[in-house]
Design an enzyme around this catalytic site. Structure first.
Site, PDB file in Angstrom:
ATOM      1  N   GLY A 168      31.463   6.979 -35.427  1.00  0.00           N
ATOM      2  CA  GLY A 168      31.250   7.651 -36.708  1.00  0.00           C
ATOM      3  C   GLY A 168      29.854   8.236 -36.817  1.00  0.00           C
ATOM      4  O   GLY A 168      29.665   9.380 -37.237  1.00  0.00           O
ATOM      5  N   ASP A 169      28.849   7.457 -36.413  1.00  0.00           N
ATOM      6  CA  ASP A 169      27.469   7.954 -36.429  1.00  0.00           C
ATOM      7  C   ASP A 169      27.296   9.113 -35.459  1.00  0.00           C
ATOM      8  O   ASP A 169      26.632  10.110 -35.773  1.00  0.00           O
ATOM      9  CB  ASP A 169      26.515   6.824 -36.035  1.00  0.00           C
ATOM     10  N   SER A 170      27.877   8.987 -34.272  1.00  0.00           N
ATOM     11  CA  SER A 170      27.690  10.015 -33.254  1.00  0.00           C
ATOM     12  C   SER A 170      28.371  11.325 -33.630  1.00  0.00           C
ATOM     13  O   SER A 170      27.813  12.407 -33.428  1.00  0.00           O
ATOM     14  CB  SER A 170      28.222   9.512 -31.905  1.00  0.00           C
ATOM     15  N   ALA A 173      26.241  12.936 -36.166  1.00  0.00           N
ATOM     16  CA  ALA A 173      25.069  13.530 -35.533  1.00  0.00           C
ATOM     17  C   ALA A 173      25.393  14.886 -34.922  1.00  0.00           C
ATOM     18  O   ALA A 173      24.611  15.840 -35.039  1.00  0.00           O
ATOM     19  CB  ALA A 173      24.524  12.587 -34.463  1.00  0.00           C
TER      20      ALA A 173
END
Length: 401
Positions: A168-170, A173
């Site tokens: 999710g973070d990647s 990003a």
């Protein structure tokens, strides 16, 4: 070393952990000058996550490669003043604090825009800068859950599972990088640095995940279908699943194209299924997916992973083993594509790092140095801003640095 496509672009990173730092990392990999602000008392927590070497995370070496580390106490007005000076000089600011934090520090988007209309700010947060949930904490796990990914991940008879990385973070990003590039193109088209029009790029983690969810919305809105968990299978696209060979290995077989399905069945010796008119198209195969999967598994029961791959490759059927990192490190395809870089730590210990993706023919990304020590570039950055040795020493003595 060849200059990257973003050489000359100044990036200020305000944030910790994954989403913001990964976004800034990619900008740095393609030549941008990235200054990362860290708290003096320990820095980014990711410095101490997972496997450590001499007290510092191996992950840090990758996540912060090509970045300069500046320590600033943002609770001190002198630290905030330095951050603002850097922000006003930056082309792109990347931040992943909760909405409102930068505004309290006097470096929110509107505050900076009033002094530098060309500034571009990439803001990554759990739920975005607006809406009733904007002030709630939102890590990648929450974004994956709310964005729909977790609901469809796993087996139908068990609770949802997570992907083995912070996807999710990647994904957020990557959306931040795309937004930054689009905003930079617009700024340059409207006058360039100092004269062009900057903008805010508002990335919510749950929305970045949601953007990856294919046909979920129209399928539900038009047909009332809620996509459910299907284990290793690709729902509604048959056959595409994970099977087990006679030597206990797992193999992914994607025979879901109409012509591919026929080749797969012929390679398996299932002439009956290859010639079945109902199975000639995907919409005919879907109702019989259990039968098709059973036939493929029965064939895999007679094959080792190597014999299965040899047969399927000869038949031009997409198939592959499921790689661990051990498999990757010796795989001819990874090696031919140069997917590992050899570096060394400050003490001379050699270490491999993942190579930079995507690959550009004229201006490829480069690793100029590994993740820096905490505050490694503080003095050099402040000297460039006009601070004397005495002024820097005084700030350090007061706990500002």
């Amino acid at each position: 070393m060849q200059a990257g496509a973003l050489a000359g672009i100044k990036v200020l990173e305000l944030g910790t952990l994954i989403a913001g730092p990964f976004c800034a990392r990619m900008l740095g990999e393609f030549g941008a000058d990235v200054i990362k602000i860290e708290a003096p008392d320990g820095g980014d927590p990711i410095r101490h996550w997972r496997i450590l070497k001499d007290g510092t995370s191996l992950w840090w070496s990758v996540q912060s490669r090509n970045k300069q580390s500046l320590t600033l106490n943002m609770k001190d007005e002198r630290g905030r003043a330095i951050a603002k000076q850097l922000a006003l000089e930056a082309d792109i600011i990347v931040e992943n604090y909760r909405p409102g934090v930068l505004e309290k520090w006097g470096i929110g988007y509107e505050q900076l825009k009033a002094e530098n209309p060309a500034v571009i700010m990439v803001r990554l947060s759990g739920f975005g800068q607006t809406g009733p949930m904007k002030d709630q904490p939102g890590f990648g796990a929450i974004g994956e859950s709310m964005g729909g990914l977790r609901y469809v991940s796993g087996h139908p008879d068990r609770p949802p599972v997570r992907v083995g990385v912070s996807i999710g973070d990647s994904v957020a990003a990557l959306h931040g990088v795309i937004g930054a590039m689009v905003a930079l193109r617009h700024r340059d088209a409207t006058g360039g640095r100092g004269a062009g029009e900057g903008q805010m790029v508002d990335v919510a983690l749950y929305e970045a995940v949601f953007n990856m969810m294919e046909s979920l919305v129209p399928e539900y809105d038009h047909a009332g279908v809620v996509r459910e968990r299907t284990g290793g299978a690709l729902p509604g696209i048959v056959p595409s699943n994970t099977y087990t060979t006679s030597d206990g290995e797992n193999i992914v077989i994607a025979g879901n194209g109409d012509a591919i399905f026929k080749r797969l069945m012929l390679a398996m010796g299932r002439i009956d299924m290859a010639g079945d008119a109902q199975l000639a198209r995907n919409d005919g195969r879907v109702p019989r997916s259990a039968e098709i999967d059973a036939a493929i598994q029965a064939w895999c029961d007679t094959q080792t992973i190597d014999s299965a791959l040899t047969t399927l490759q000869a038949a031009d059927v997409p198939a592959g083993r499921i790689y661990s990192v051990r498999d990757m490190m010796s795989d001819p395809q990874f090696l031919a594509r140069g997917m590992f870089e050899q570096h060394q730590f400050a003490d001379g210990t050699p270490v491999k790092m993942p190579a930079i993706t995507p690959k550009l023919s004229a201006t490829p990304g480069t690793t100029r140095w590994l993740g820096p020590a905490l505050g490694e570039h503080t003095d050099a950055i402040l000297h460039a801003l006009g601070y004397s040795e005495q002024a820097i020493a005084a700030l350090r003595e007061d706990g500002v640095l």
